[in-house]
Write a protein that holds these residues in place. Structure first.
Motif, PDB file in Angstrom:
ATOM      1  N   LYS A  30     -12.251  13.127 -14.216  1.00 54.96           N
ATOM      2  CA  LYS A  30     -12.774  11.244 -13.657  1.00 54.96           C
ATOM      3  C   LYS A  30     -11.501  10.661 -15.382  1.00 54.96           C
ATOM      4  O   LYS A  30     -11.063   9.838 -14.144  1.00 54.96           O
ATOM      5  N   GLY A  31     -10.688  11.376 -16.305  1.00 52.01           N
ATOM      6  CA  GLY A  31     -10.105   9.935 -15.977  1.00 52.01           C
ATOM      7  C   GLY A  31      -8.509  10.199 -15.597  1.00 52.01           C
ATOM      8  O   GLY A  31      -8.202   8.856 -14.896  1.00 52.01           O
ATOM      9  N   LEU A  32      -8.469  11.394 -15.194  1.00 48.61           N
ATOM     10  CA  LEU A  32      -7.202  11.734 -14.244  1.00 48.61           C
ATOM     11  C   LEU A  32      -7.214  11.092 -12.747  1.00 48.61           C
ATOM     12  O   LEU A  32      -6.282  10.370 -12.201  1.00 48.61           O
ATOM     13  N   ALA A  33      -8.206  10.662 -12.741  1.00 47.17           N
ATOM     14  CA  ALA A  33      -8.766  10.249 -10.852  1.00 47.17           C
ATOM     15  C   ALA A  33      -8.246   9.020 -11.201  1.00 47.17           C
ATOM     16  O   ALA A  33      -7.640   8.111 -10.403  1.00 47.17           O
ATOM     17  N   ALA A  34      -9.131   8.500 -12.136  1.00 43.05           N
ATOM     18  CA  ALA A  34      -8.966   6.921 -12.273  1.00 43.05           C
ATOM     19  C   ALA A  34      -7.324   6.848 -12.477  1.00 43.05           C
ATOM     20  O   ALA A  34      -6.497   5.356 -12.508  1.00 43.05           O
ATOM     21  N   ARG A  35      -6.178   7.645 -13.402  1.00 37.78           N
ATOM     22  CA  ARG A  35      -5.138   7.699 -14.334  1.00 37.78           C
ATOM     23  C   ARG A  35      -4.585   7.091 -12.846  1.00 37.78           C
ATOM     24  O   ARG A  35      -3.492   6.325 -13.093  1.00 37.78           O
ATOM     25  N   LEU A  36      -4.622   8.381 -12.024  1.00 38.29           N
ATOM     26  CA  LEU A  36      -3.754   8.342 -10.387  1.00 38.29           C
ATOM     27  C   LEU A  36      -4.471   7.173 -10.075  1.00 38.29           C
ATOM     28  O   LEU A  36      -3.777   7.275  -8.247  1.00 38.29           O
ATOM     29  N   VAL A  38      -7.194   7.368  -7.275  1.00 43.28           N
ATOM     30  CA  VAL A  38      -7.987   8.018  -6.750  1.00 43.28           C
ATOM     31  C   VAL A  38      -9.625   8.728  -6.694  1.00 43.28           C
ATOM     32  O   VAL A  38      -9.525   8.328  -7.818  1.00 43.28           O
ATOM     33  N   SER A  39      -9.603   8.701  -5.536  1.00 43.95           N
ATOM     34  CA  SER A  39     -11.231   8.743  -6.066  1.00 43.95           C
ATOM     35  C   SER A  39     -11.457   9.996  -6.855  1.00 43.95           C
ATOM     36  O   SER A  39     -10.218  10.782  -6.153  1.00 43.95           O
ATOM     37  N   ARG A  40     -12.761  10.693  -7.205  1.00 46.31           N
ATOM     38  CA  ARG A  40     -12.417  12.179  -7.868  1.00 46.31           C
ATOM     39  C   ARG A  40     -12.695  13.023  -6.062  1.00 46.31           C
ATOM     40  O   ARG A  40     -12.414  14.300  -7.120  1.00 46.31           O
ATOM     41  N   GLY A  41     -12.975  12.510  -5.504  1.00 44.59           N
ATOM     42  CA  GLY A  41     -13.493  13.531  -4.217  1.00 44.59           C
ATOM     43  C   GLY A  41     -11.548  14.194  -3.878  1.00 44.59           C
ATOM     44  O   GLY A  41     -12.130  15.155  -3.093  1.00 44.59           O
ATOM     45  N   THR A  42     -11.152  12.943  -3.519  1.00 44.29           N
ATOM     46  CA  THR A  42      -9.213  12.711  -3.680  1.00 44.29           C
ATOM     47  C   THR A  42      -8.583  13.239  -4.531  1.00 44.29           C
ATOM     48  O   THR A  42      -8.065  14.869  -3.731  1.00 44.29           O
ATOM     49  N   LEU A  43      -9.264  13.405  -5.792  1.00 44.80           N
ATOM     50  CA  LEU A  43      -8.906  14.656  -6.620  1.00 44.80           C
ATOM     51  C   LEU A  43      -8.758  15.921  -6.540  1.00 44.80           C
ATOM     52  O   LEU A  43      -7.516  16.844  -6.699  1.00 44.80           O
ATOM     53  N   ARG A  44     -10.747  15.913  -5.872  1.00 48.45           N
ATOM     54  CA  ARG A  44     -10.602  17.332  -6.072  1.00 48.45           C
ATOM     55  C   ARG A  44     -10.092  18.342  -4.395  1.00 48.45           C
ATOM     56  O   ARG A  44      -9.750  19.254  -4.921  1.00 48.45           O
ATOM     57  N   GLU A  45      -9.163  17.363  -3.543  1.00 51.63           N
ATOM     58  CA  GLU A  45      -8.790  17.718  -2.368  1.00 51.63           C
ATOM     59  C   GLU A  45      -7.617  17.805  -2.894  1.00 51.63           C
ATOM     60  O   GLU A  45      -6.729  19.274  -2.459  1.00 51.63           O
ATOM     61  N   ALA A  46      -6.771  17.533  -3.374  1.00 49.28           N
ATOM     62  CA  ALA A  46      -5.059  17.353  -4.428  1.00 49.28           C
ATOM     63  C   ALA A  46      -5.252  18.983  -4.574  1.00 49.28           C
ATOM     64  O   ALA A  46      -4.076  20.015  -4.598  1.00 49.28           O
ATOM     65  N   VAL A  47      -6.249  18.780  -5.782  1.00 52.54           N
ATOM     66  CA  VAL A  47      -5.838  20.449  -6.965  1.00 52.54           C
ATOM     67  C   VAL A  47      -6.291  21.282  -5.637  1.00 52.54           C
ATOM     68  O   VAL A  47      -5.915  22.551  -6.543  1.00 52.54           O
ATOM     69  N   ARG A  48      -7.624  21.680  -4.629  1.00 52.69           N
ATOM     70  CA  ARG A  48      -7.421  22.453  -4.251  1.00 52.69           C
ATOM     71  C   ARG A  48      -6.346  23.066  -3.271  1.00 52.69           C
ATOM     72  O   ARG A  48      -5.726  24.177  -3.253  1.00 52.69           O
ATOM     73  N   THR A  49      -5.640  21.397  -2.813  1.00 48.77           N
ATOM     74  CA  THR A  49      -4.003  22.208  -2.190  1.00 48.77           C
ATOM     75  C   THR A  49      -3.359  23.067  -2.602  1.00 48.77           C
ATOM     76  O   THR A  49      -2.604  23.935  -2.797  1.00 48.77           O
ATOM     77  N   LEU A  50      -3.241  22.250  -4.376  1.00 46.13           N
ATOM     78  CA  LEU A  50      -2.652  22.713  -5.046  1.00 46.13           C
ATOM     79  C   LEU A  50      -2.724  24.375  -5.724  1.00 46.13           C
ATOM     80  O   LEU A  50      -1.650  25.080  -6.494  1.00 46.13           O
ATOM     81  N   SER A  51      -3.765  24.220  -5.906  1.00 44.90           N
ATOM     82  CA  SER A  51      -4.521  26.031  -6.120  1.00 44.90           C
ATOM     83  C   SER A  51      -4.009  27.070  -5.068  1.00 44.90           C
ATOM     84  O   SER A  51      -3.730  28.090  -4.995  1.00 44.90           O
TER      85      SER A  51
END
Length: 234
Positions: A30-36, A38-51
């Motif tokens: 939640k905090g990371l999404a706010a900092r970047l 972006v939405s939490r959904g977008t952050l999850r997609e970004a994390v999946r990409t880097l994973s």
């Protein structure tokens, strides 16, 4: 650039600046999404990409952590390209392999330990036993081949160079098994070439080790050109 791409770039920036390092746990979603921004959904997609790139590792109930970022882990995906495309790409990987592998062999000649030389000797003894069998286990022989090269590449002392060569080499595994099954004498020649490489390494002869390595790869290239026909040189 899409929102996911932007989020990926911002996460990479956190790694580049050292805000996040190998083994670190990422901030709460939640905090990371706010900092970047972006939405939490977008952050999850970004994390999946880097994973998928093996930069991040997500475990259920354990959060997301930065991986070791070791070169062999980050570069492991190269061999996957050949696994997915069993065509002239195999030859192209082999041709690229011919560039760094002699250098890795030359470095190993100066840096390899006596313990590793003995491990290589045992692998050769095992390989020589395999080729003497009435029915050669080509899969086992290629596994022996991969282990032989992995030890030498590691002995180069350059983990990035070793990872690049391993990526080129590992992606041609199926082609080498097929070569062993269809080319009479290929197994014996491979073991003989490994013996010549080991002799050069024992002598600490960097030039000869590099030349032996290049000859070894060219032998596989020649077979690929012959069996892939016109597609191989396009």
């Amino acid at each position: 650039m899409g929102l996911v791409d932007e989020a990926v770039d911002r996460l990479k920036e956190m790694l580049i600046t050292g805000e996040l390092g190998p083994g670190d746990r990422s901030p709460v979603e939640k905090g990371l999404a706010a900092r970047l921004g972006v939405s939490r959904g977008t952050l999850r997609e970004a994390v999946r990409t880097l994973s998928a790139m093996r930069v991040l590792n997500t475990r259920q109930g354990d959060g997301t952590c930065v991986t070791s970022l070791a070169p062999d882990m980050l570069l492991a995906g190269m061999g996957c390209v050949v696994d997915l495309r069993q065509d002239a790409t195999v030859l192209q990987f082999c041709q690229v392999r011919r560039m760094p592998e002699p250098r890795a062999m030359a470095l190993a000649a100066h840096r390899i330990s006596e313990e590793t030389l003995e491990e290589l000797e045992q692998l050769l003894v095992d390989a020589e036993e395999l080729v003497r069998q009435p029915e050669v286990d080509h899969t086992a022989l290629v596994e022996n081949d991969l282990r032989f090269h992995a030890l030498v590449n590691e002995a180069s002392g350059n983990p990035v160079l070793a990872a690049v060569v391993e990526g080129m080499s590992g992606g041609t595994t199926r082609a080498r098994i097929w070569r062993g099954k269809t080319d009479a004498g290929a197994a014996e020649r491979t073991v003989g070439e490994h013996r010549a490489i080991l002799t050069a390494l024992r002598a600490r002869d960097a030039d000869r080790a590099g030349l032996r390595a290049e000859t070894h790869v060219v032998e596989v290239e020649d077979w690929l050109i012959e069996h892939l026909g016109g597609d191989a040189t396009r």
